[in-house]
Design a protein around this motif. Structure first.
Motif, PDB file in Angstrom:
ATOM      1  N   GLU A 104      -9.071 -24.898 -44.908  1.00  0.00           N
ATOM      2  CA  GLU A 104      -8.061 -23.865 -45.164  1.00  0.00           C
ATOM      3  C   GLU A 104      -8.449 -22.592 -44.408  1.00  0.00           C
ATOM      4  N   TRP A 105      -7.692 -22.312 -43.333  1.00  0.00           N
ATOM      5  CA  TRP A 105      -7.911 -21.112 -42.558  1.00  0.00           C
ATOM      6  C   TRP A 105      -6.576 -20.655 -41.981  1.00  0.00           C
ATOM      7  N   ALA A 106      -6.547 -19.444 -41.513  1.00  0.00           N
ATOM      8  CA  ALA A 106      -5.326 -18.886 -40.928  1.00  0.00           C
ATOM      9  C   ALA A 106      -5.742 -17.785 -39.954  1.00  0.00           C
ATOM     10  N   ARG A 107      -4.756 -17.142 -39.395  1.00  0.00           N
ATOM     11  CA  ARG A 107      -5.000 -15.982 -38.536  1.00  0.00           C
ATOM     12  C   ARG A 107      -4.361 -14.763 -39.179  1.00  0.00           C
ATOM     13  N   LEU A 108      -5.075 -13.658 -39.105  1.00  0.00           N
ATOM     14  CA  LEU A 108      -4.501 -12.392 -39.559  1.00  0.00           C
ATOM     15  C   LEU A 108      -3.395 -11.987 -38.597  1.00  0.00           C
ATOM     16  N   PRO A 109      -2.491 -11.101 -39.003  1.00  0.00           N
ATOM     17  CA  PRO A 109      -1.450 -10.633 -38.080  1.00  0.00           C
ATOM     18  C   PRO A 109      -2.036 -10.041 -36.785  1.00  0.00           C
ATOM     19  N   THR A 110      -3.286  -9.588 -36.851  1.00  0.00           N
ATOM     20  CA  THR A 110      -3.958  -9.019 -35.684  1.00  0.00           C
ATOM     21  C   THR A 110      -4.650 -10.086 -34.830  1.00  0.00           C
ATOM     22  N   GLY A 111      -4.619 -11.360 -35.255  1.00  0.00           N
ATOM     23  CA  GLY A 111      -5.108 -12.464 -34.452  1.00  0.00           C
ATOM     24  C   GLY A 111      -6.441 -13.067 -34.846  1.00  0.00           C
ATOM     25  N   GLU A 112      -7.230 -12.388 -35.660  1.00  0.00           N
ATOM     26  CA  GLU A 112      -8.541 -12.929 -36.028  1.00  0.00           C
ATOM     27  C   GLU A 112      -8.400 -14.124 -36.960  1.00  0.00           C
ATOM     28  N   PRO A 113      -9.264 -15.150 -36.775  1.00  0.00           N
ATOM     29  CA  PRO A 113      -9.291 -16.263 -37.720  1.00  0.00           C
ATOM     30  C   PRO A 113      -9.972 -15.810 -39.012  1.00  0.00           C
ATOM     31  N   TYR A 114      -9.511 -16.349 -40.133  1.00  0.00           N
ATOM     32  CA  TYR A 114     -10.152 -16.011 -41.409  1.00  0.00           C
ATOM     33  C   TYR A 114      -9.927 -17.132 -42.412  1.00  0.00           C
ATOM     34  N   TYR A 115     -10.732 -17.078 -43.482  1.00  0.00           N
ATOM     35  CA  TYR A 115     -10.647 -18.048 -44.570  1.00  0.00           C
ATOM     36  C   TYR A 115     -10.038 -17.343 -45.787  1.00  0.00           C
ATOM     37  N   PRO A 116      -8.762 -17.628 -46.104  1.00  0.00           N
ATOM     38  CA  PRO A 116      -8.084 -16.935 -47.204  1.00  0.00           C
ATOM     39  C   PRO A 116      -8.750 -17.129 -48.567  1.00  0.00           C
ATOM     40  N   SER A 117      -9.512 -18.199 -48.753  1.00  0.00           N
ATOM     41  CA  SER A 117     -10.108 -18.457 -50.063  1.00  0.00           C
ATOM     42  C   SER A 117     -11.399 -17.680 -50.299  1.00  0.00           C
ATOM     43  N   ALA A 118     -11.896 -16.959 -49.303  1.00  0.00           N
ATOM     44  CA  ALA A 118     -13.138 -16.195 -49.475  1.00  0.00           C
ATOM     45  C   ALA A 118     -12.978 -15.169 -50.584  1.00  0.00           C
ATOM     46  N   ASN A 119     -14.057 -14.878 -51.278  1.00  0.00           N
ATOM     47  CA  ASN A 119     -14.021 -13.942 -52.398  1.00  0.00           C
ATOM     48  C   ASN A 119     -13.452 -12.590 -51.971  1.00  0.00           C
ATOM     49  N   SER A 120     -13.931 -12.085 -50.864  1.00  0.00           N
ATOM     50  CA  SER A 120     -13.369 -10.883 -50.247  1.00  0.00           C
ATOM     51  C   SER A 120     -13.748 -10.902 -48.778  1.00  0.00           C
ATOM     52  N   TRP A 121     -13.013 -10.159 -47.985  1.00  0.00           N
ATOM     53  CA  TRP A 121     -13.376 -10.073 -46.574  1.00  0.00           C
ATOM     54  C   TRP A 121     -13.091  -8.673 -46.054  1.00  0.00           C
ATOM     55  N   LEU A 122     -13.812  -8.356 -44.991  1.00  0.00           N
ATOM     56  CA  LEU A 122     -13.651  -7.084 -44.295  1.00  0.00           C
ATOM     57  C   LEU A 122     -13.344  -7.383 -42.839  1.00  0.00           C
ATOM     58  N   ARG A 123     -12.269  -6.830 -42.343  1.00  0.00           N
ATOM     59  CA  ARG A 123     -11.971  -6.920 -40.913  1.00  0.00           C
ATOM     60  C   ARG A 123     -12.590  -5.689 -40.272  1.00  0.00           C
ATOM     61  N   GLY A 124     -13.280  -5.889 -39.166  1.00  0.00           N
ATOM     62  CA  GLY A 124     -13.954  -4.752 -38.574  1.00  0.00           C
ATOM     63  C   GLY A 124     -13.950  -4.745 -37.068  1.00  0.00           C
TER      64      GLY A 124
END
Length: 190
Positions: A104-124
């Motif tokens: 389970e992964w996706a891309r943020l509107p800004t293009g970065e790959p991420y895992y939506p199920s993570a407890n929390s995330w920081l885009r930097g």
């Protein structure tokens, strides 16, 4: 007599032993520098500053993800809970398909790959890279944050790595109330 630098060197085994007995939180870093998404699990994330919100992590030259993460302008730092140990293992396993159809992964509107199920995330935004004996310290200014989508964040317990094993940090790990909390020692509010 003052010891010289050479007299103070320790063996690689002694150094590894020291850090194997130092517990650390677990995160997974994702990025895409234009040639496909990569991910790696790290236990080296540390907060550097609150204003601006800045963090640092170390990228090992042994990881196949390091070249891409080192070139990326932005990264996503996922802070993992104990129920996400499979995600941590995925990012740590050499040759794993970290962005396959069964993940389970996706891309943020800004293009970065991420895992939506993570407890929390920081885009930097990567603001500095420092080579340290072949490893790369990556300094990141946080420009976005998200908490766990399923609302379970408050019920989750942090994932900790210690002595090459995974642990959960929970209320049973807490020291007695007579031990003064860190934030009070330094005069900070809750």
């Amino acid at each position: 007599m003052v010891a010289t630098i050479d007299e103070q060197r320790i063996s690689a085994d002694d150094f590894r032993h020291a850090f194997r007995h130092h517990p650390a939180g677990v995160a997974i870093i994702t990025a895409d520098a234009g040639d496909g998404p990569v991910a790696m699990t790290v236990s080296s994330v540390a907060s550097v500053s609150i204003d601006p919100p800045t963090l640092v992590f170390s990228a090992s030259p042994m990881s196949s993800s390091t070249p891409t993460i080192s070139r990326a302008e932005t990264v996503v730092v996922h802070l993992l809970a104990s129920d996400q140990v499979d995600l941590a293992k995925l990012g740590a396993r050499s040759g794993a398909e970290r962005f396959g159809d069964d993940v389970e992964w996706a891309r943020l509107p800004t293009g970065e790959p991420y895992y939506p199920s993570a407890n929390s995330w920081l885009r930097g935004r990567v603001v500095q890279r420092v080579d340290v004996h072949g490893s790369t310290l990556i300094v990141v200014e946080a420009i976005g944050a998200k908490r766990r989508a399923d609302g379970a964040e408050d019920a989750t317990k942090p994932l900790v790595y210690h002595d090459r094993k995974w642990f959960v940090l929970d209320d049973n790990s807490r020291l007695p109330g007579s031990v003064v909390p860190f934030y009070l020692v330094y005069g900070r509010g809750e």
